[in-house]
Motif scaffolding. Structure first.
Motif, PDB file in Angstrom:
ATOM      1  N   HIS A   1     -66.078  62.630  60.113  1.00 33.93           N
ATOM      2  CA  HIS A   1     -67.417  62.559  60.699  1.00 33.93           C
ATOM      3  C   HIS A   1     -68.414  62.623  59.535  1.00 33.93           C
ATOM      4  CE1 HIS A   1     -70.386  63.653  64.003  1.00 33.93           C
ATOM      5  NE2 HIS A   1     -71.048  64.020  62.927  1.00 33.93           N
ATOM      6  N   PHE A   2     -68.862  61.448  59.096  1.00 38.56           N
ATOM      7  CA  PHE A   2     -69.732  61.380  57.918  1.00 38.56           C
ATOM      8  C   PHE A   2     -71.194  61.149  58.294  1.00 38.56           C
ATOM      9  CE2 PHE A   2     -65.707  59.801  55.794  1.00 38.56           C
ATOM     10  CZ  PHE A   2     -65.509  60.944  55.041  1.00 38.56           C
ATOM     11  N   HIS A   3     -72.072  61.840  57.593  1.00 37.57           N
ATOM     12  CA  HIS A   3     -73.507  61.579  57.681  1.00 37.57           C
ATOM     13  C   HIS A   3     -73.930  60.831  56.421  1.00 37.57           C
ATOM     14  CE1 HIS A   3     -74.928  64.403  61.048  1.00 37.57           C
ATOM     15  NE2 HIS A   3     -73.603  64.336  61.116  1.00 37.57           N
ATOM     16  N   ASN A   4     -74.947  60.002  56.570  1.00 34.46           N
ATOM     17  CA  ASN A   4     -75.368  59.149  55.449  1.00 34.46           C
ATOM     18  C   ASN A   4     -76.646  59.666  54.800  1.00 34.46           C
ATOM     19  OD1 ASN A   4     -74.752  56.864  53.860  1.00 34.46           O
ATOM     20  ND2 ASN A   4     -76.377  55.697  54.866  1.00 34.46           N
ATOM     21  N   THR A   5     -76.840  60.966  54.829  1.00 33.45           N
ATOM     22  CA  THR A   5     -78.074  61.581  54.343  1.00 33.45           C
ATOM     23  C   THR A   5     -78.397  61.175  52.911  1.00 33.45           C
ATOM     24  OG1 THR A   5     -77.495  63.475  55.736  1.00 33.45           O
ATOM     25  CG2 THR A   5     -79.302  63.781  54.182  1.00 33.45           C
ATOM     26  N   ARG A   6     -77.383  61.020  52.091  1.00 25.69           N
ATOM     27  CA  ARG A   6     -77.595  60.677  50.679  1.00 25.69           C
ATOM     28  C   ARG A   6     -76.930  59.359  50.296  1.00 25.69           C
ATOM     29  NH1 ARG A   6     -77.419  65.929  51.664  1.00 25.69           N
ATOM     30  NH2 ARG A   6     -79.147  67.175  50.828  1.00 25.69           N
ATOM     31  N   GLY A   7     -76.646  58.533  51.299  1.00 23.51           N
ATOM     32  CA  GLY A   7     -76.200  57.173  51.042  1.00 23.51           C
ATOM     33  C   GLY A   7     -74.744  56.985  50.673  1.00 23.51           C
ATOM     34  N   LEU A   8     -73.901  58.000  50.857  1.00 22.65           N
ATOM     35  CA  LEU A   8     -72.508  57.899  50.425  1.00 22.65           C
ATOM     36  C   LEU A   8     -71.511  57.767  51.579  1.00 22.65           C
ATOM     37  CD1 LEU A   8     -72.342  60.475  47.483  1.00 22.65           C
ATOM     38  CD2 LEU A   8     -72.424  57.983  47.353  1.00 22.65           C
ATOM     39  N   ALA A   9     -72.005  57.596  52.789  1.00 30.46           N
ATOM     40  CA  ALA A   9     -71.103  57.602  53.943  1.00 30.46           C
ATOM     41  C   ALA A   9     -70.049  56.495  53.883  1.00 30.46           C
ATOM     42  CB  ALA A   9     -71.900  57.505  55.235  1.00 30.46           C
ATOM     43  N   ILE A  10     -70.455  55.257  53.602  1.00 31.62           N
ATOM     44  CA  ILE A  10     -69.487  54.155  53.552  1.00 31.62           C
ATOM     45  C   ILE A  10     -68.485  54.371  52.429  1.00 31.62           C
ATOM     46  CG2 ILE A  10     -69.217  51.703  53.016  1.00 31.62           C
ATOM     47  CD1 ILE A  10     -70.035  52.119  55.843  1.00 31.62           C
TER      48      ILE A  10
ATOM     49  N   GLY B 115     -77.932  64.206  63.687  1.00 32.00           N
ATOM     50  CA  GLY B 115     -78.155  65.256  62.714  1.00 32.00           C
ATOM     51  C   GLY B 115     -77.869  66.600  63.333  1.00 32.00           C
ATOM     52  N   CYS B 116     -77.869  67.628  62.527  1.00 29.81           N
ATOM     53  CA  CYS B 116     -77.602  68.979  63.004  1.00 29.81           C
ATOM     54  C   CYS B 116     -78.910  69.752  63.103  1.00 29.81           C
ATOM     55  CB  CYS B 116     -76.650  69.698  62.044  1.00 29.81           C
ATOM     56  SG  CYS B 116     -76.363  71.427  62.470  1.00 29.81           S
ATOM     57  N   PRO B 117     -79.244  70.279  64.280  1.00 28.57           N
ATOM     58  CA  PRO B 117     -80.509  71.003  64.425  1.00 28.57           C
ATOM     59  C   PRO B 117     -80.568  72.280  63.606  1.00 28.57           C
ATOM     60  CG  PRO B 117     -79.152  71.262  66.389  1.00 28.57           C
ATOM     61  CD  PRO B 117     -78.480  70.228  65.534  1.00 28.57           C
ATOM     62  N   TYR B 118     -79.406  72.755  63.112  1.00 34.83           N
ATOM     63  CA  TYR B 118     -79.367  73.972  62.314  1.00 34.83           C
ATOM     64  C   TYR B 118     -79.165  73.684  60.823  1.00 34.83           C
ATOM     65  CZ  TYR B 118     -78.711  75.891  66.973  1.00 34.83           C
ATOM     66  OH  TYR B 118     -78.856  76.204  68.300  1.00 34.83           O
ATOM     67  N   ALA B 119     -79.218  72.395  60.463  1.00 30.17           N
ATOM     68  CA  ALA B 119     -79.038  72.007  59.059  1.00 30.17           C
ATOM     69  C   ALA B 119     -80.240  71.177  58.617  1.00 30.17           C
ATOM     70  CB  ALA B 119     -77.750  71.217  58.890  1.00 30.17           C
ATOM     71  N   PRO B 120     -81.172  71.771  57.894  1.00 30.08           N
ATOM     72  CA  PRO B 120     -82.403  71.070  57.490  1.00 30.08           C
ATOM     73  C   PRO B 120     -82.120  69.777  56.737  1.00 30.08           C
ATOM     74  CG  PRO B 120     -82.559  73.419  57.026  1.00 30.08           C
ATOM     75  CD  PRO B 120     -81.137  73.155  57.422  1.00 30.08           C
ATOM     76  N   GLY B 121     -82.814  68.704  57.130  1.00 30.60           N
ATOM     77  CA  GLY B 121     -82.695  67.433  56.417  1.00 30.60           C
ATOM     78  C   GLY B 121     -81.403  66.700  56.649  1.00 30.60           C
ATOM     79  N   ALA B 122     -80.689  67.004  57.737  1.00 28.85           N
ATOM     80  CA  ALA B 122     -79.351  66.440  57.941  1.00 28.85           C
ATOM     81  C   ALA B 122     -79.340  65.166  58.773  1.00 28.85           C
ATOM     82  CB  ALA B 122     -78.455  67.477  58.607  1.00 28.85           C
ATOM     83  N   SER B 123     -80.481  64.612  59.076  1.00 31.08           N
ATOM     84  CA  SER B 123     -80.513  63.434  59.937  1.00 31.08           C
ATOM     85  C   SER B 123     -79.778  62.262  59.297  1.00 31.08           C
ATOM     86  CB  SER B 123     -81.955  63.039  60.241  1.00 31.08           C
ATOM     87  OG  SER B 123     -82.620  62.710  59.054  1.00 31.08           O
ATOM     88  N   GLY B 124     -79.205  61.411  60.145  1.00 32.99           N
ATOM     89  CA  GLY B 124     -78.576  60.199  59.651  1.00 32.99           C
ATOM     90  C   GLY B 124     -77.078  60.166  59.664  1.00 32.99           C
ATOM     91  N   ASN B 125     -76.449  60.059  60.858  1.00 35.22           N
ATOM     92  CA  ASN B 125     -75.018  59.768  60.917  1.00 35.22           C
ATOM     93  C   ASN B 125     -74.783  58.368  60.363  1.00 35.22           C
ATOM     94  OD1 ASN B 125     -73.210  61.695  62.866  1.00 35.22           O
ATOM     95  ND2 ASN B 125     -75.371  61.798  63.393  1.00 35.22           N
ATOM     96  N   ILE B 126     -73.564  58.089  59.946  1.00 32.12           N
ATOM     97  CA  ILE B 126     -73.242  56.719  59.582  1.00 32.12           C
ATOM     98  C   ILE B 126     -73.428  55.862  60.836  1.00 32.12           C
ATOM     99  CG2 ILE B 126     -70.768  57.034  60.061  1.00 32.12           C
ATOM    100  CD1 ILE B 126     -70.229  55.060  57.781  1.00 32.12           C
ATOM    101  N   ALA B 127     -74.136  54.746  60.690  1.00 26.71           N
ATOM    102  CA  ALA B 127     -74.442  53.892  61.835  1.00 26.71           C
ATOM    103  C   ALA B 127     -73.191  53.150  62.284  1.00 26.71           C
ATOM    104  CB  ALA B 127     -75.539  52.896  61.470  1.00 26.71           C
ATOM    105  N   THR B 128     -72.950  53.130  63.584  1.00 31.30           N
ATOM    106  CA  THR B 128     -71.760  52.459  64.120  1.00 31.30           C
ATOM    107  C   THR B 128     -71.721  51.002  63.709  1.00 31.30           C
ATOM    108  OG1 THR B 128     -71.771  53.953  66.014  1.00 31.30           O
ATOM    109  CG2 THR B 128     -70.474  51.930  66.223  1.00 31.30           C
ATOM    110  N   GLU B 129     -72.875  50.322  63.807  1.00 33.36           N
ATOM    111  CA  GLU B 129     -72.906  48.900  63.464  1.00 33.36           C
ATOM    112  C   GLU B 129     -72.634  48.673  61.975  1.00 33.36           C
ATOM    113  OE1 GLU B 129     -77.193  50.449  63.724  1.00 33.36           O
ATOM    114  OE2 GLU B 129     -75.295  50.683  64.813  1.00 33.36           O
ATOM    115  N   ASP B 130     -73.062  49.595  61.126  1.00 31.13           N
ATOM    116  CA  ASP B 130     -72.768  49.485  59.695  1.00 31.13           C
ATOM    117  C   ASP B 130     -71.286  49.705  59.430  1.00 31.13           C
ATOM    118  OD1 ASP B 130     -75.460  49.105  59.301  1.00 31.13           O
ATOM    119  OD2 ASP B 130     -75.841  51.087  58.449  1.00 31.13           O
ATOM    120  N   LEU B 131     -70.709  50.695  60.123  1.00 36.62           N
ATOM    121  CA  LEU B 131     -69.289  50.990  59.946  1.00 36.62           C
ATOM    122  C   LEU B 131     -68.426  49.836  60.426  1.00 36.62           C
ATOM    123  CD1 LEU B 131     -67.040  52.935  59.170  1.00 36.62           C
ATOM    124  CD2 LEU B 131     -67.299  54.038  61.411  1.00 36.62           C
TER     125      LEU B 131
END
Length: 316
Positions: A210-219, A242-258
């Motif tokens: 379960h990867f988030h793309n917060t810093r561009g490394l998800a792919i 994103g995680c409501p308890y993790a500041p700045g965590a928005s941005g799951n890897i997009a399904t269409e990108d994956l």
């Protein structure tokens, strides 16, 4: 040079209805949630994390969990799972027909206390009640480890700590664990090395990512996981979440990108790329924004072929 054999097929679990929606502060009407889920069902997606049965005060956006599930029951082509934080959540999920529960657990005490108001050890002890209940109801239970690749409060998580968590999961009878990069702190080398260790120590455990793309490394992290034989991945339409308890965590890897990345490497997903991009556009129009989807920004390369522009002509 070491050669890697990539899997021929992977399974993508769509998590926008849970992870994506929970990050939205503006209320998404139940009708709109159901509309998005129905659109996703037409794309070829076979697995979906449809909601979380948390207390409405904790995440108001998901207070309509029962209604959402009840209104999408006819989608028999999709395996629904739901995130449950406690026994009460599990009971609610099973009461509306959910057949797969995903346990909620953090890798660090700091994140666990913020997320679940208890330590990691206490959280896993509490999970025993959920597993016992699920077994009686003939319901599948999978585990998860949030902030597995880095905690916003404690930094990098020692491998030894993750091994202890996986070991306790195994002793509880769990055979599938999702490793989550909740705040996008992981990197490909870290992903590869951790999976080598965990797969070596627990060869019968199935790991999903379960990867988030917060810093561009998800792919890049997906590719590292593929090289270690991982075939199950979570993603969120339009990159929402994103995680409501993790500041700045928005941005799951997009399904269409994956889907685009995997299909470009001739790895089958069973998902129609054009359909998932169109659904991402619909979702963006409903939500009002996306979470950083490259397909929504640039589109697949097929949109560039046979369509010369004035700039193309000048460059040629």
């Amino acid at each position: 040079m070491k050669q890697f054999t990539l899997p021929e097929q992977v399974e993508i679990c769509e998590v926008a209805p849970r992870d994506g929606f929970q990050a939205e502060t503006k209320w998404i009407p139940t009708d709109e949630k159901v509309k998005i889920i129905n659109e996703l069902a037409k794309t070829g997606i076979q697995s979906m994390e449809i909601t979380s049965f948390v207390h409405p005060k904790a995440i108001p956006q998901l207070k309509d969990a029962e209604e959402v599930v009840n209104r999408t029951r006819e989608l028999s082509n999709i395996q629904f799972r739901a995130l449950v934080p406690n026994l009460r959540g599990a009971e609610r999920a099973v009461s509306v027909g959910i057949k797969k529960l995903k346990l909620m657990l953090s890798a660090t005490d700091s994140h666990s206390i913020s997320n679940a108001n208890c330590t990691v050890m206490e959280a896993q002890q509490n999970q025993e009640k959920i597993i016992t209940f699920a077994n009686k109801e003939n319901v599948i239970v999978s585990g998860s480890i949030s902030v597995a690749f880095g905690c916003p409060y404690e930094g990098e998580v020692p491998v030894e700590k993750l091994i202890l968590i996986v070991d306790r999961y195994a002793k509880l009878g769990i055979t599938e664990i999702s490793l989550a990069d909740t705040t996008g702190m992981g990197n490909p080398k870290q992903v590869s090395e951790l999976l080598q260790i965990l797969k070596g120590d627990y060869p019968n455990m199935e790991f999903s990512m379960h990867f988030h793309n917060t810093r561009g490394l998800a792919i890049a992290n997906v590719i590292a996981a593929l090289q270690q034989g991982i075939t199950k991945f979570d993603s969120s339409i339009a990159g929402l979440g994103g995680c409501p308890y993790a500041p700045g965590a928005s941005g799951n890897i997009a399904t269409e990108d994956l889907v685009y990345a995997l299909e470009s490497m001739h790895i089958t997903t069973g998902i129609n790329l054009d359909a998932i991009i169109q659904t991402a556009k619909t979702t963006k129009s409903i939500i009002g924004h996306d979470g950083g989807s490259y397909m929504l920004q640039a589109g697949p390369i097929t949109t560039l072929q046979n369509k010369p522009t004035e700039q193309n002509k000048m460059e040629a």
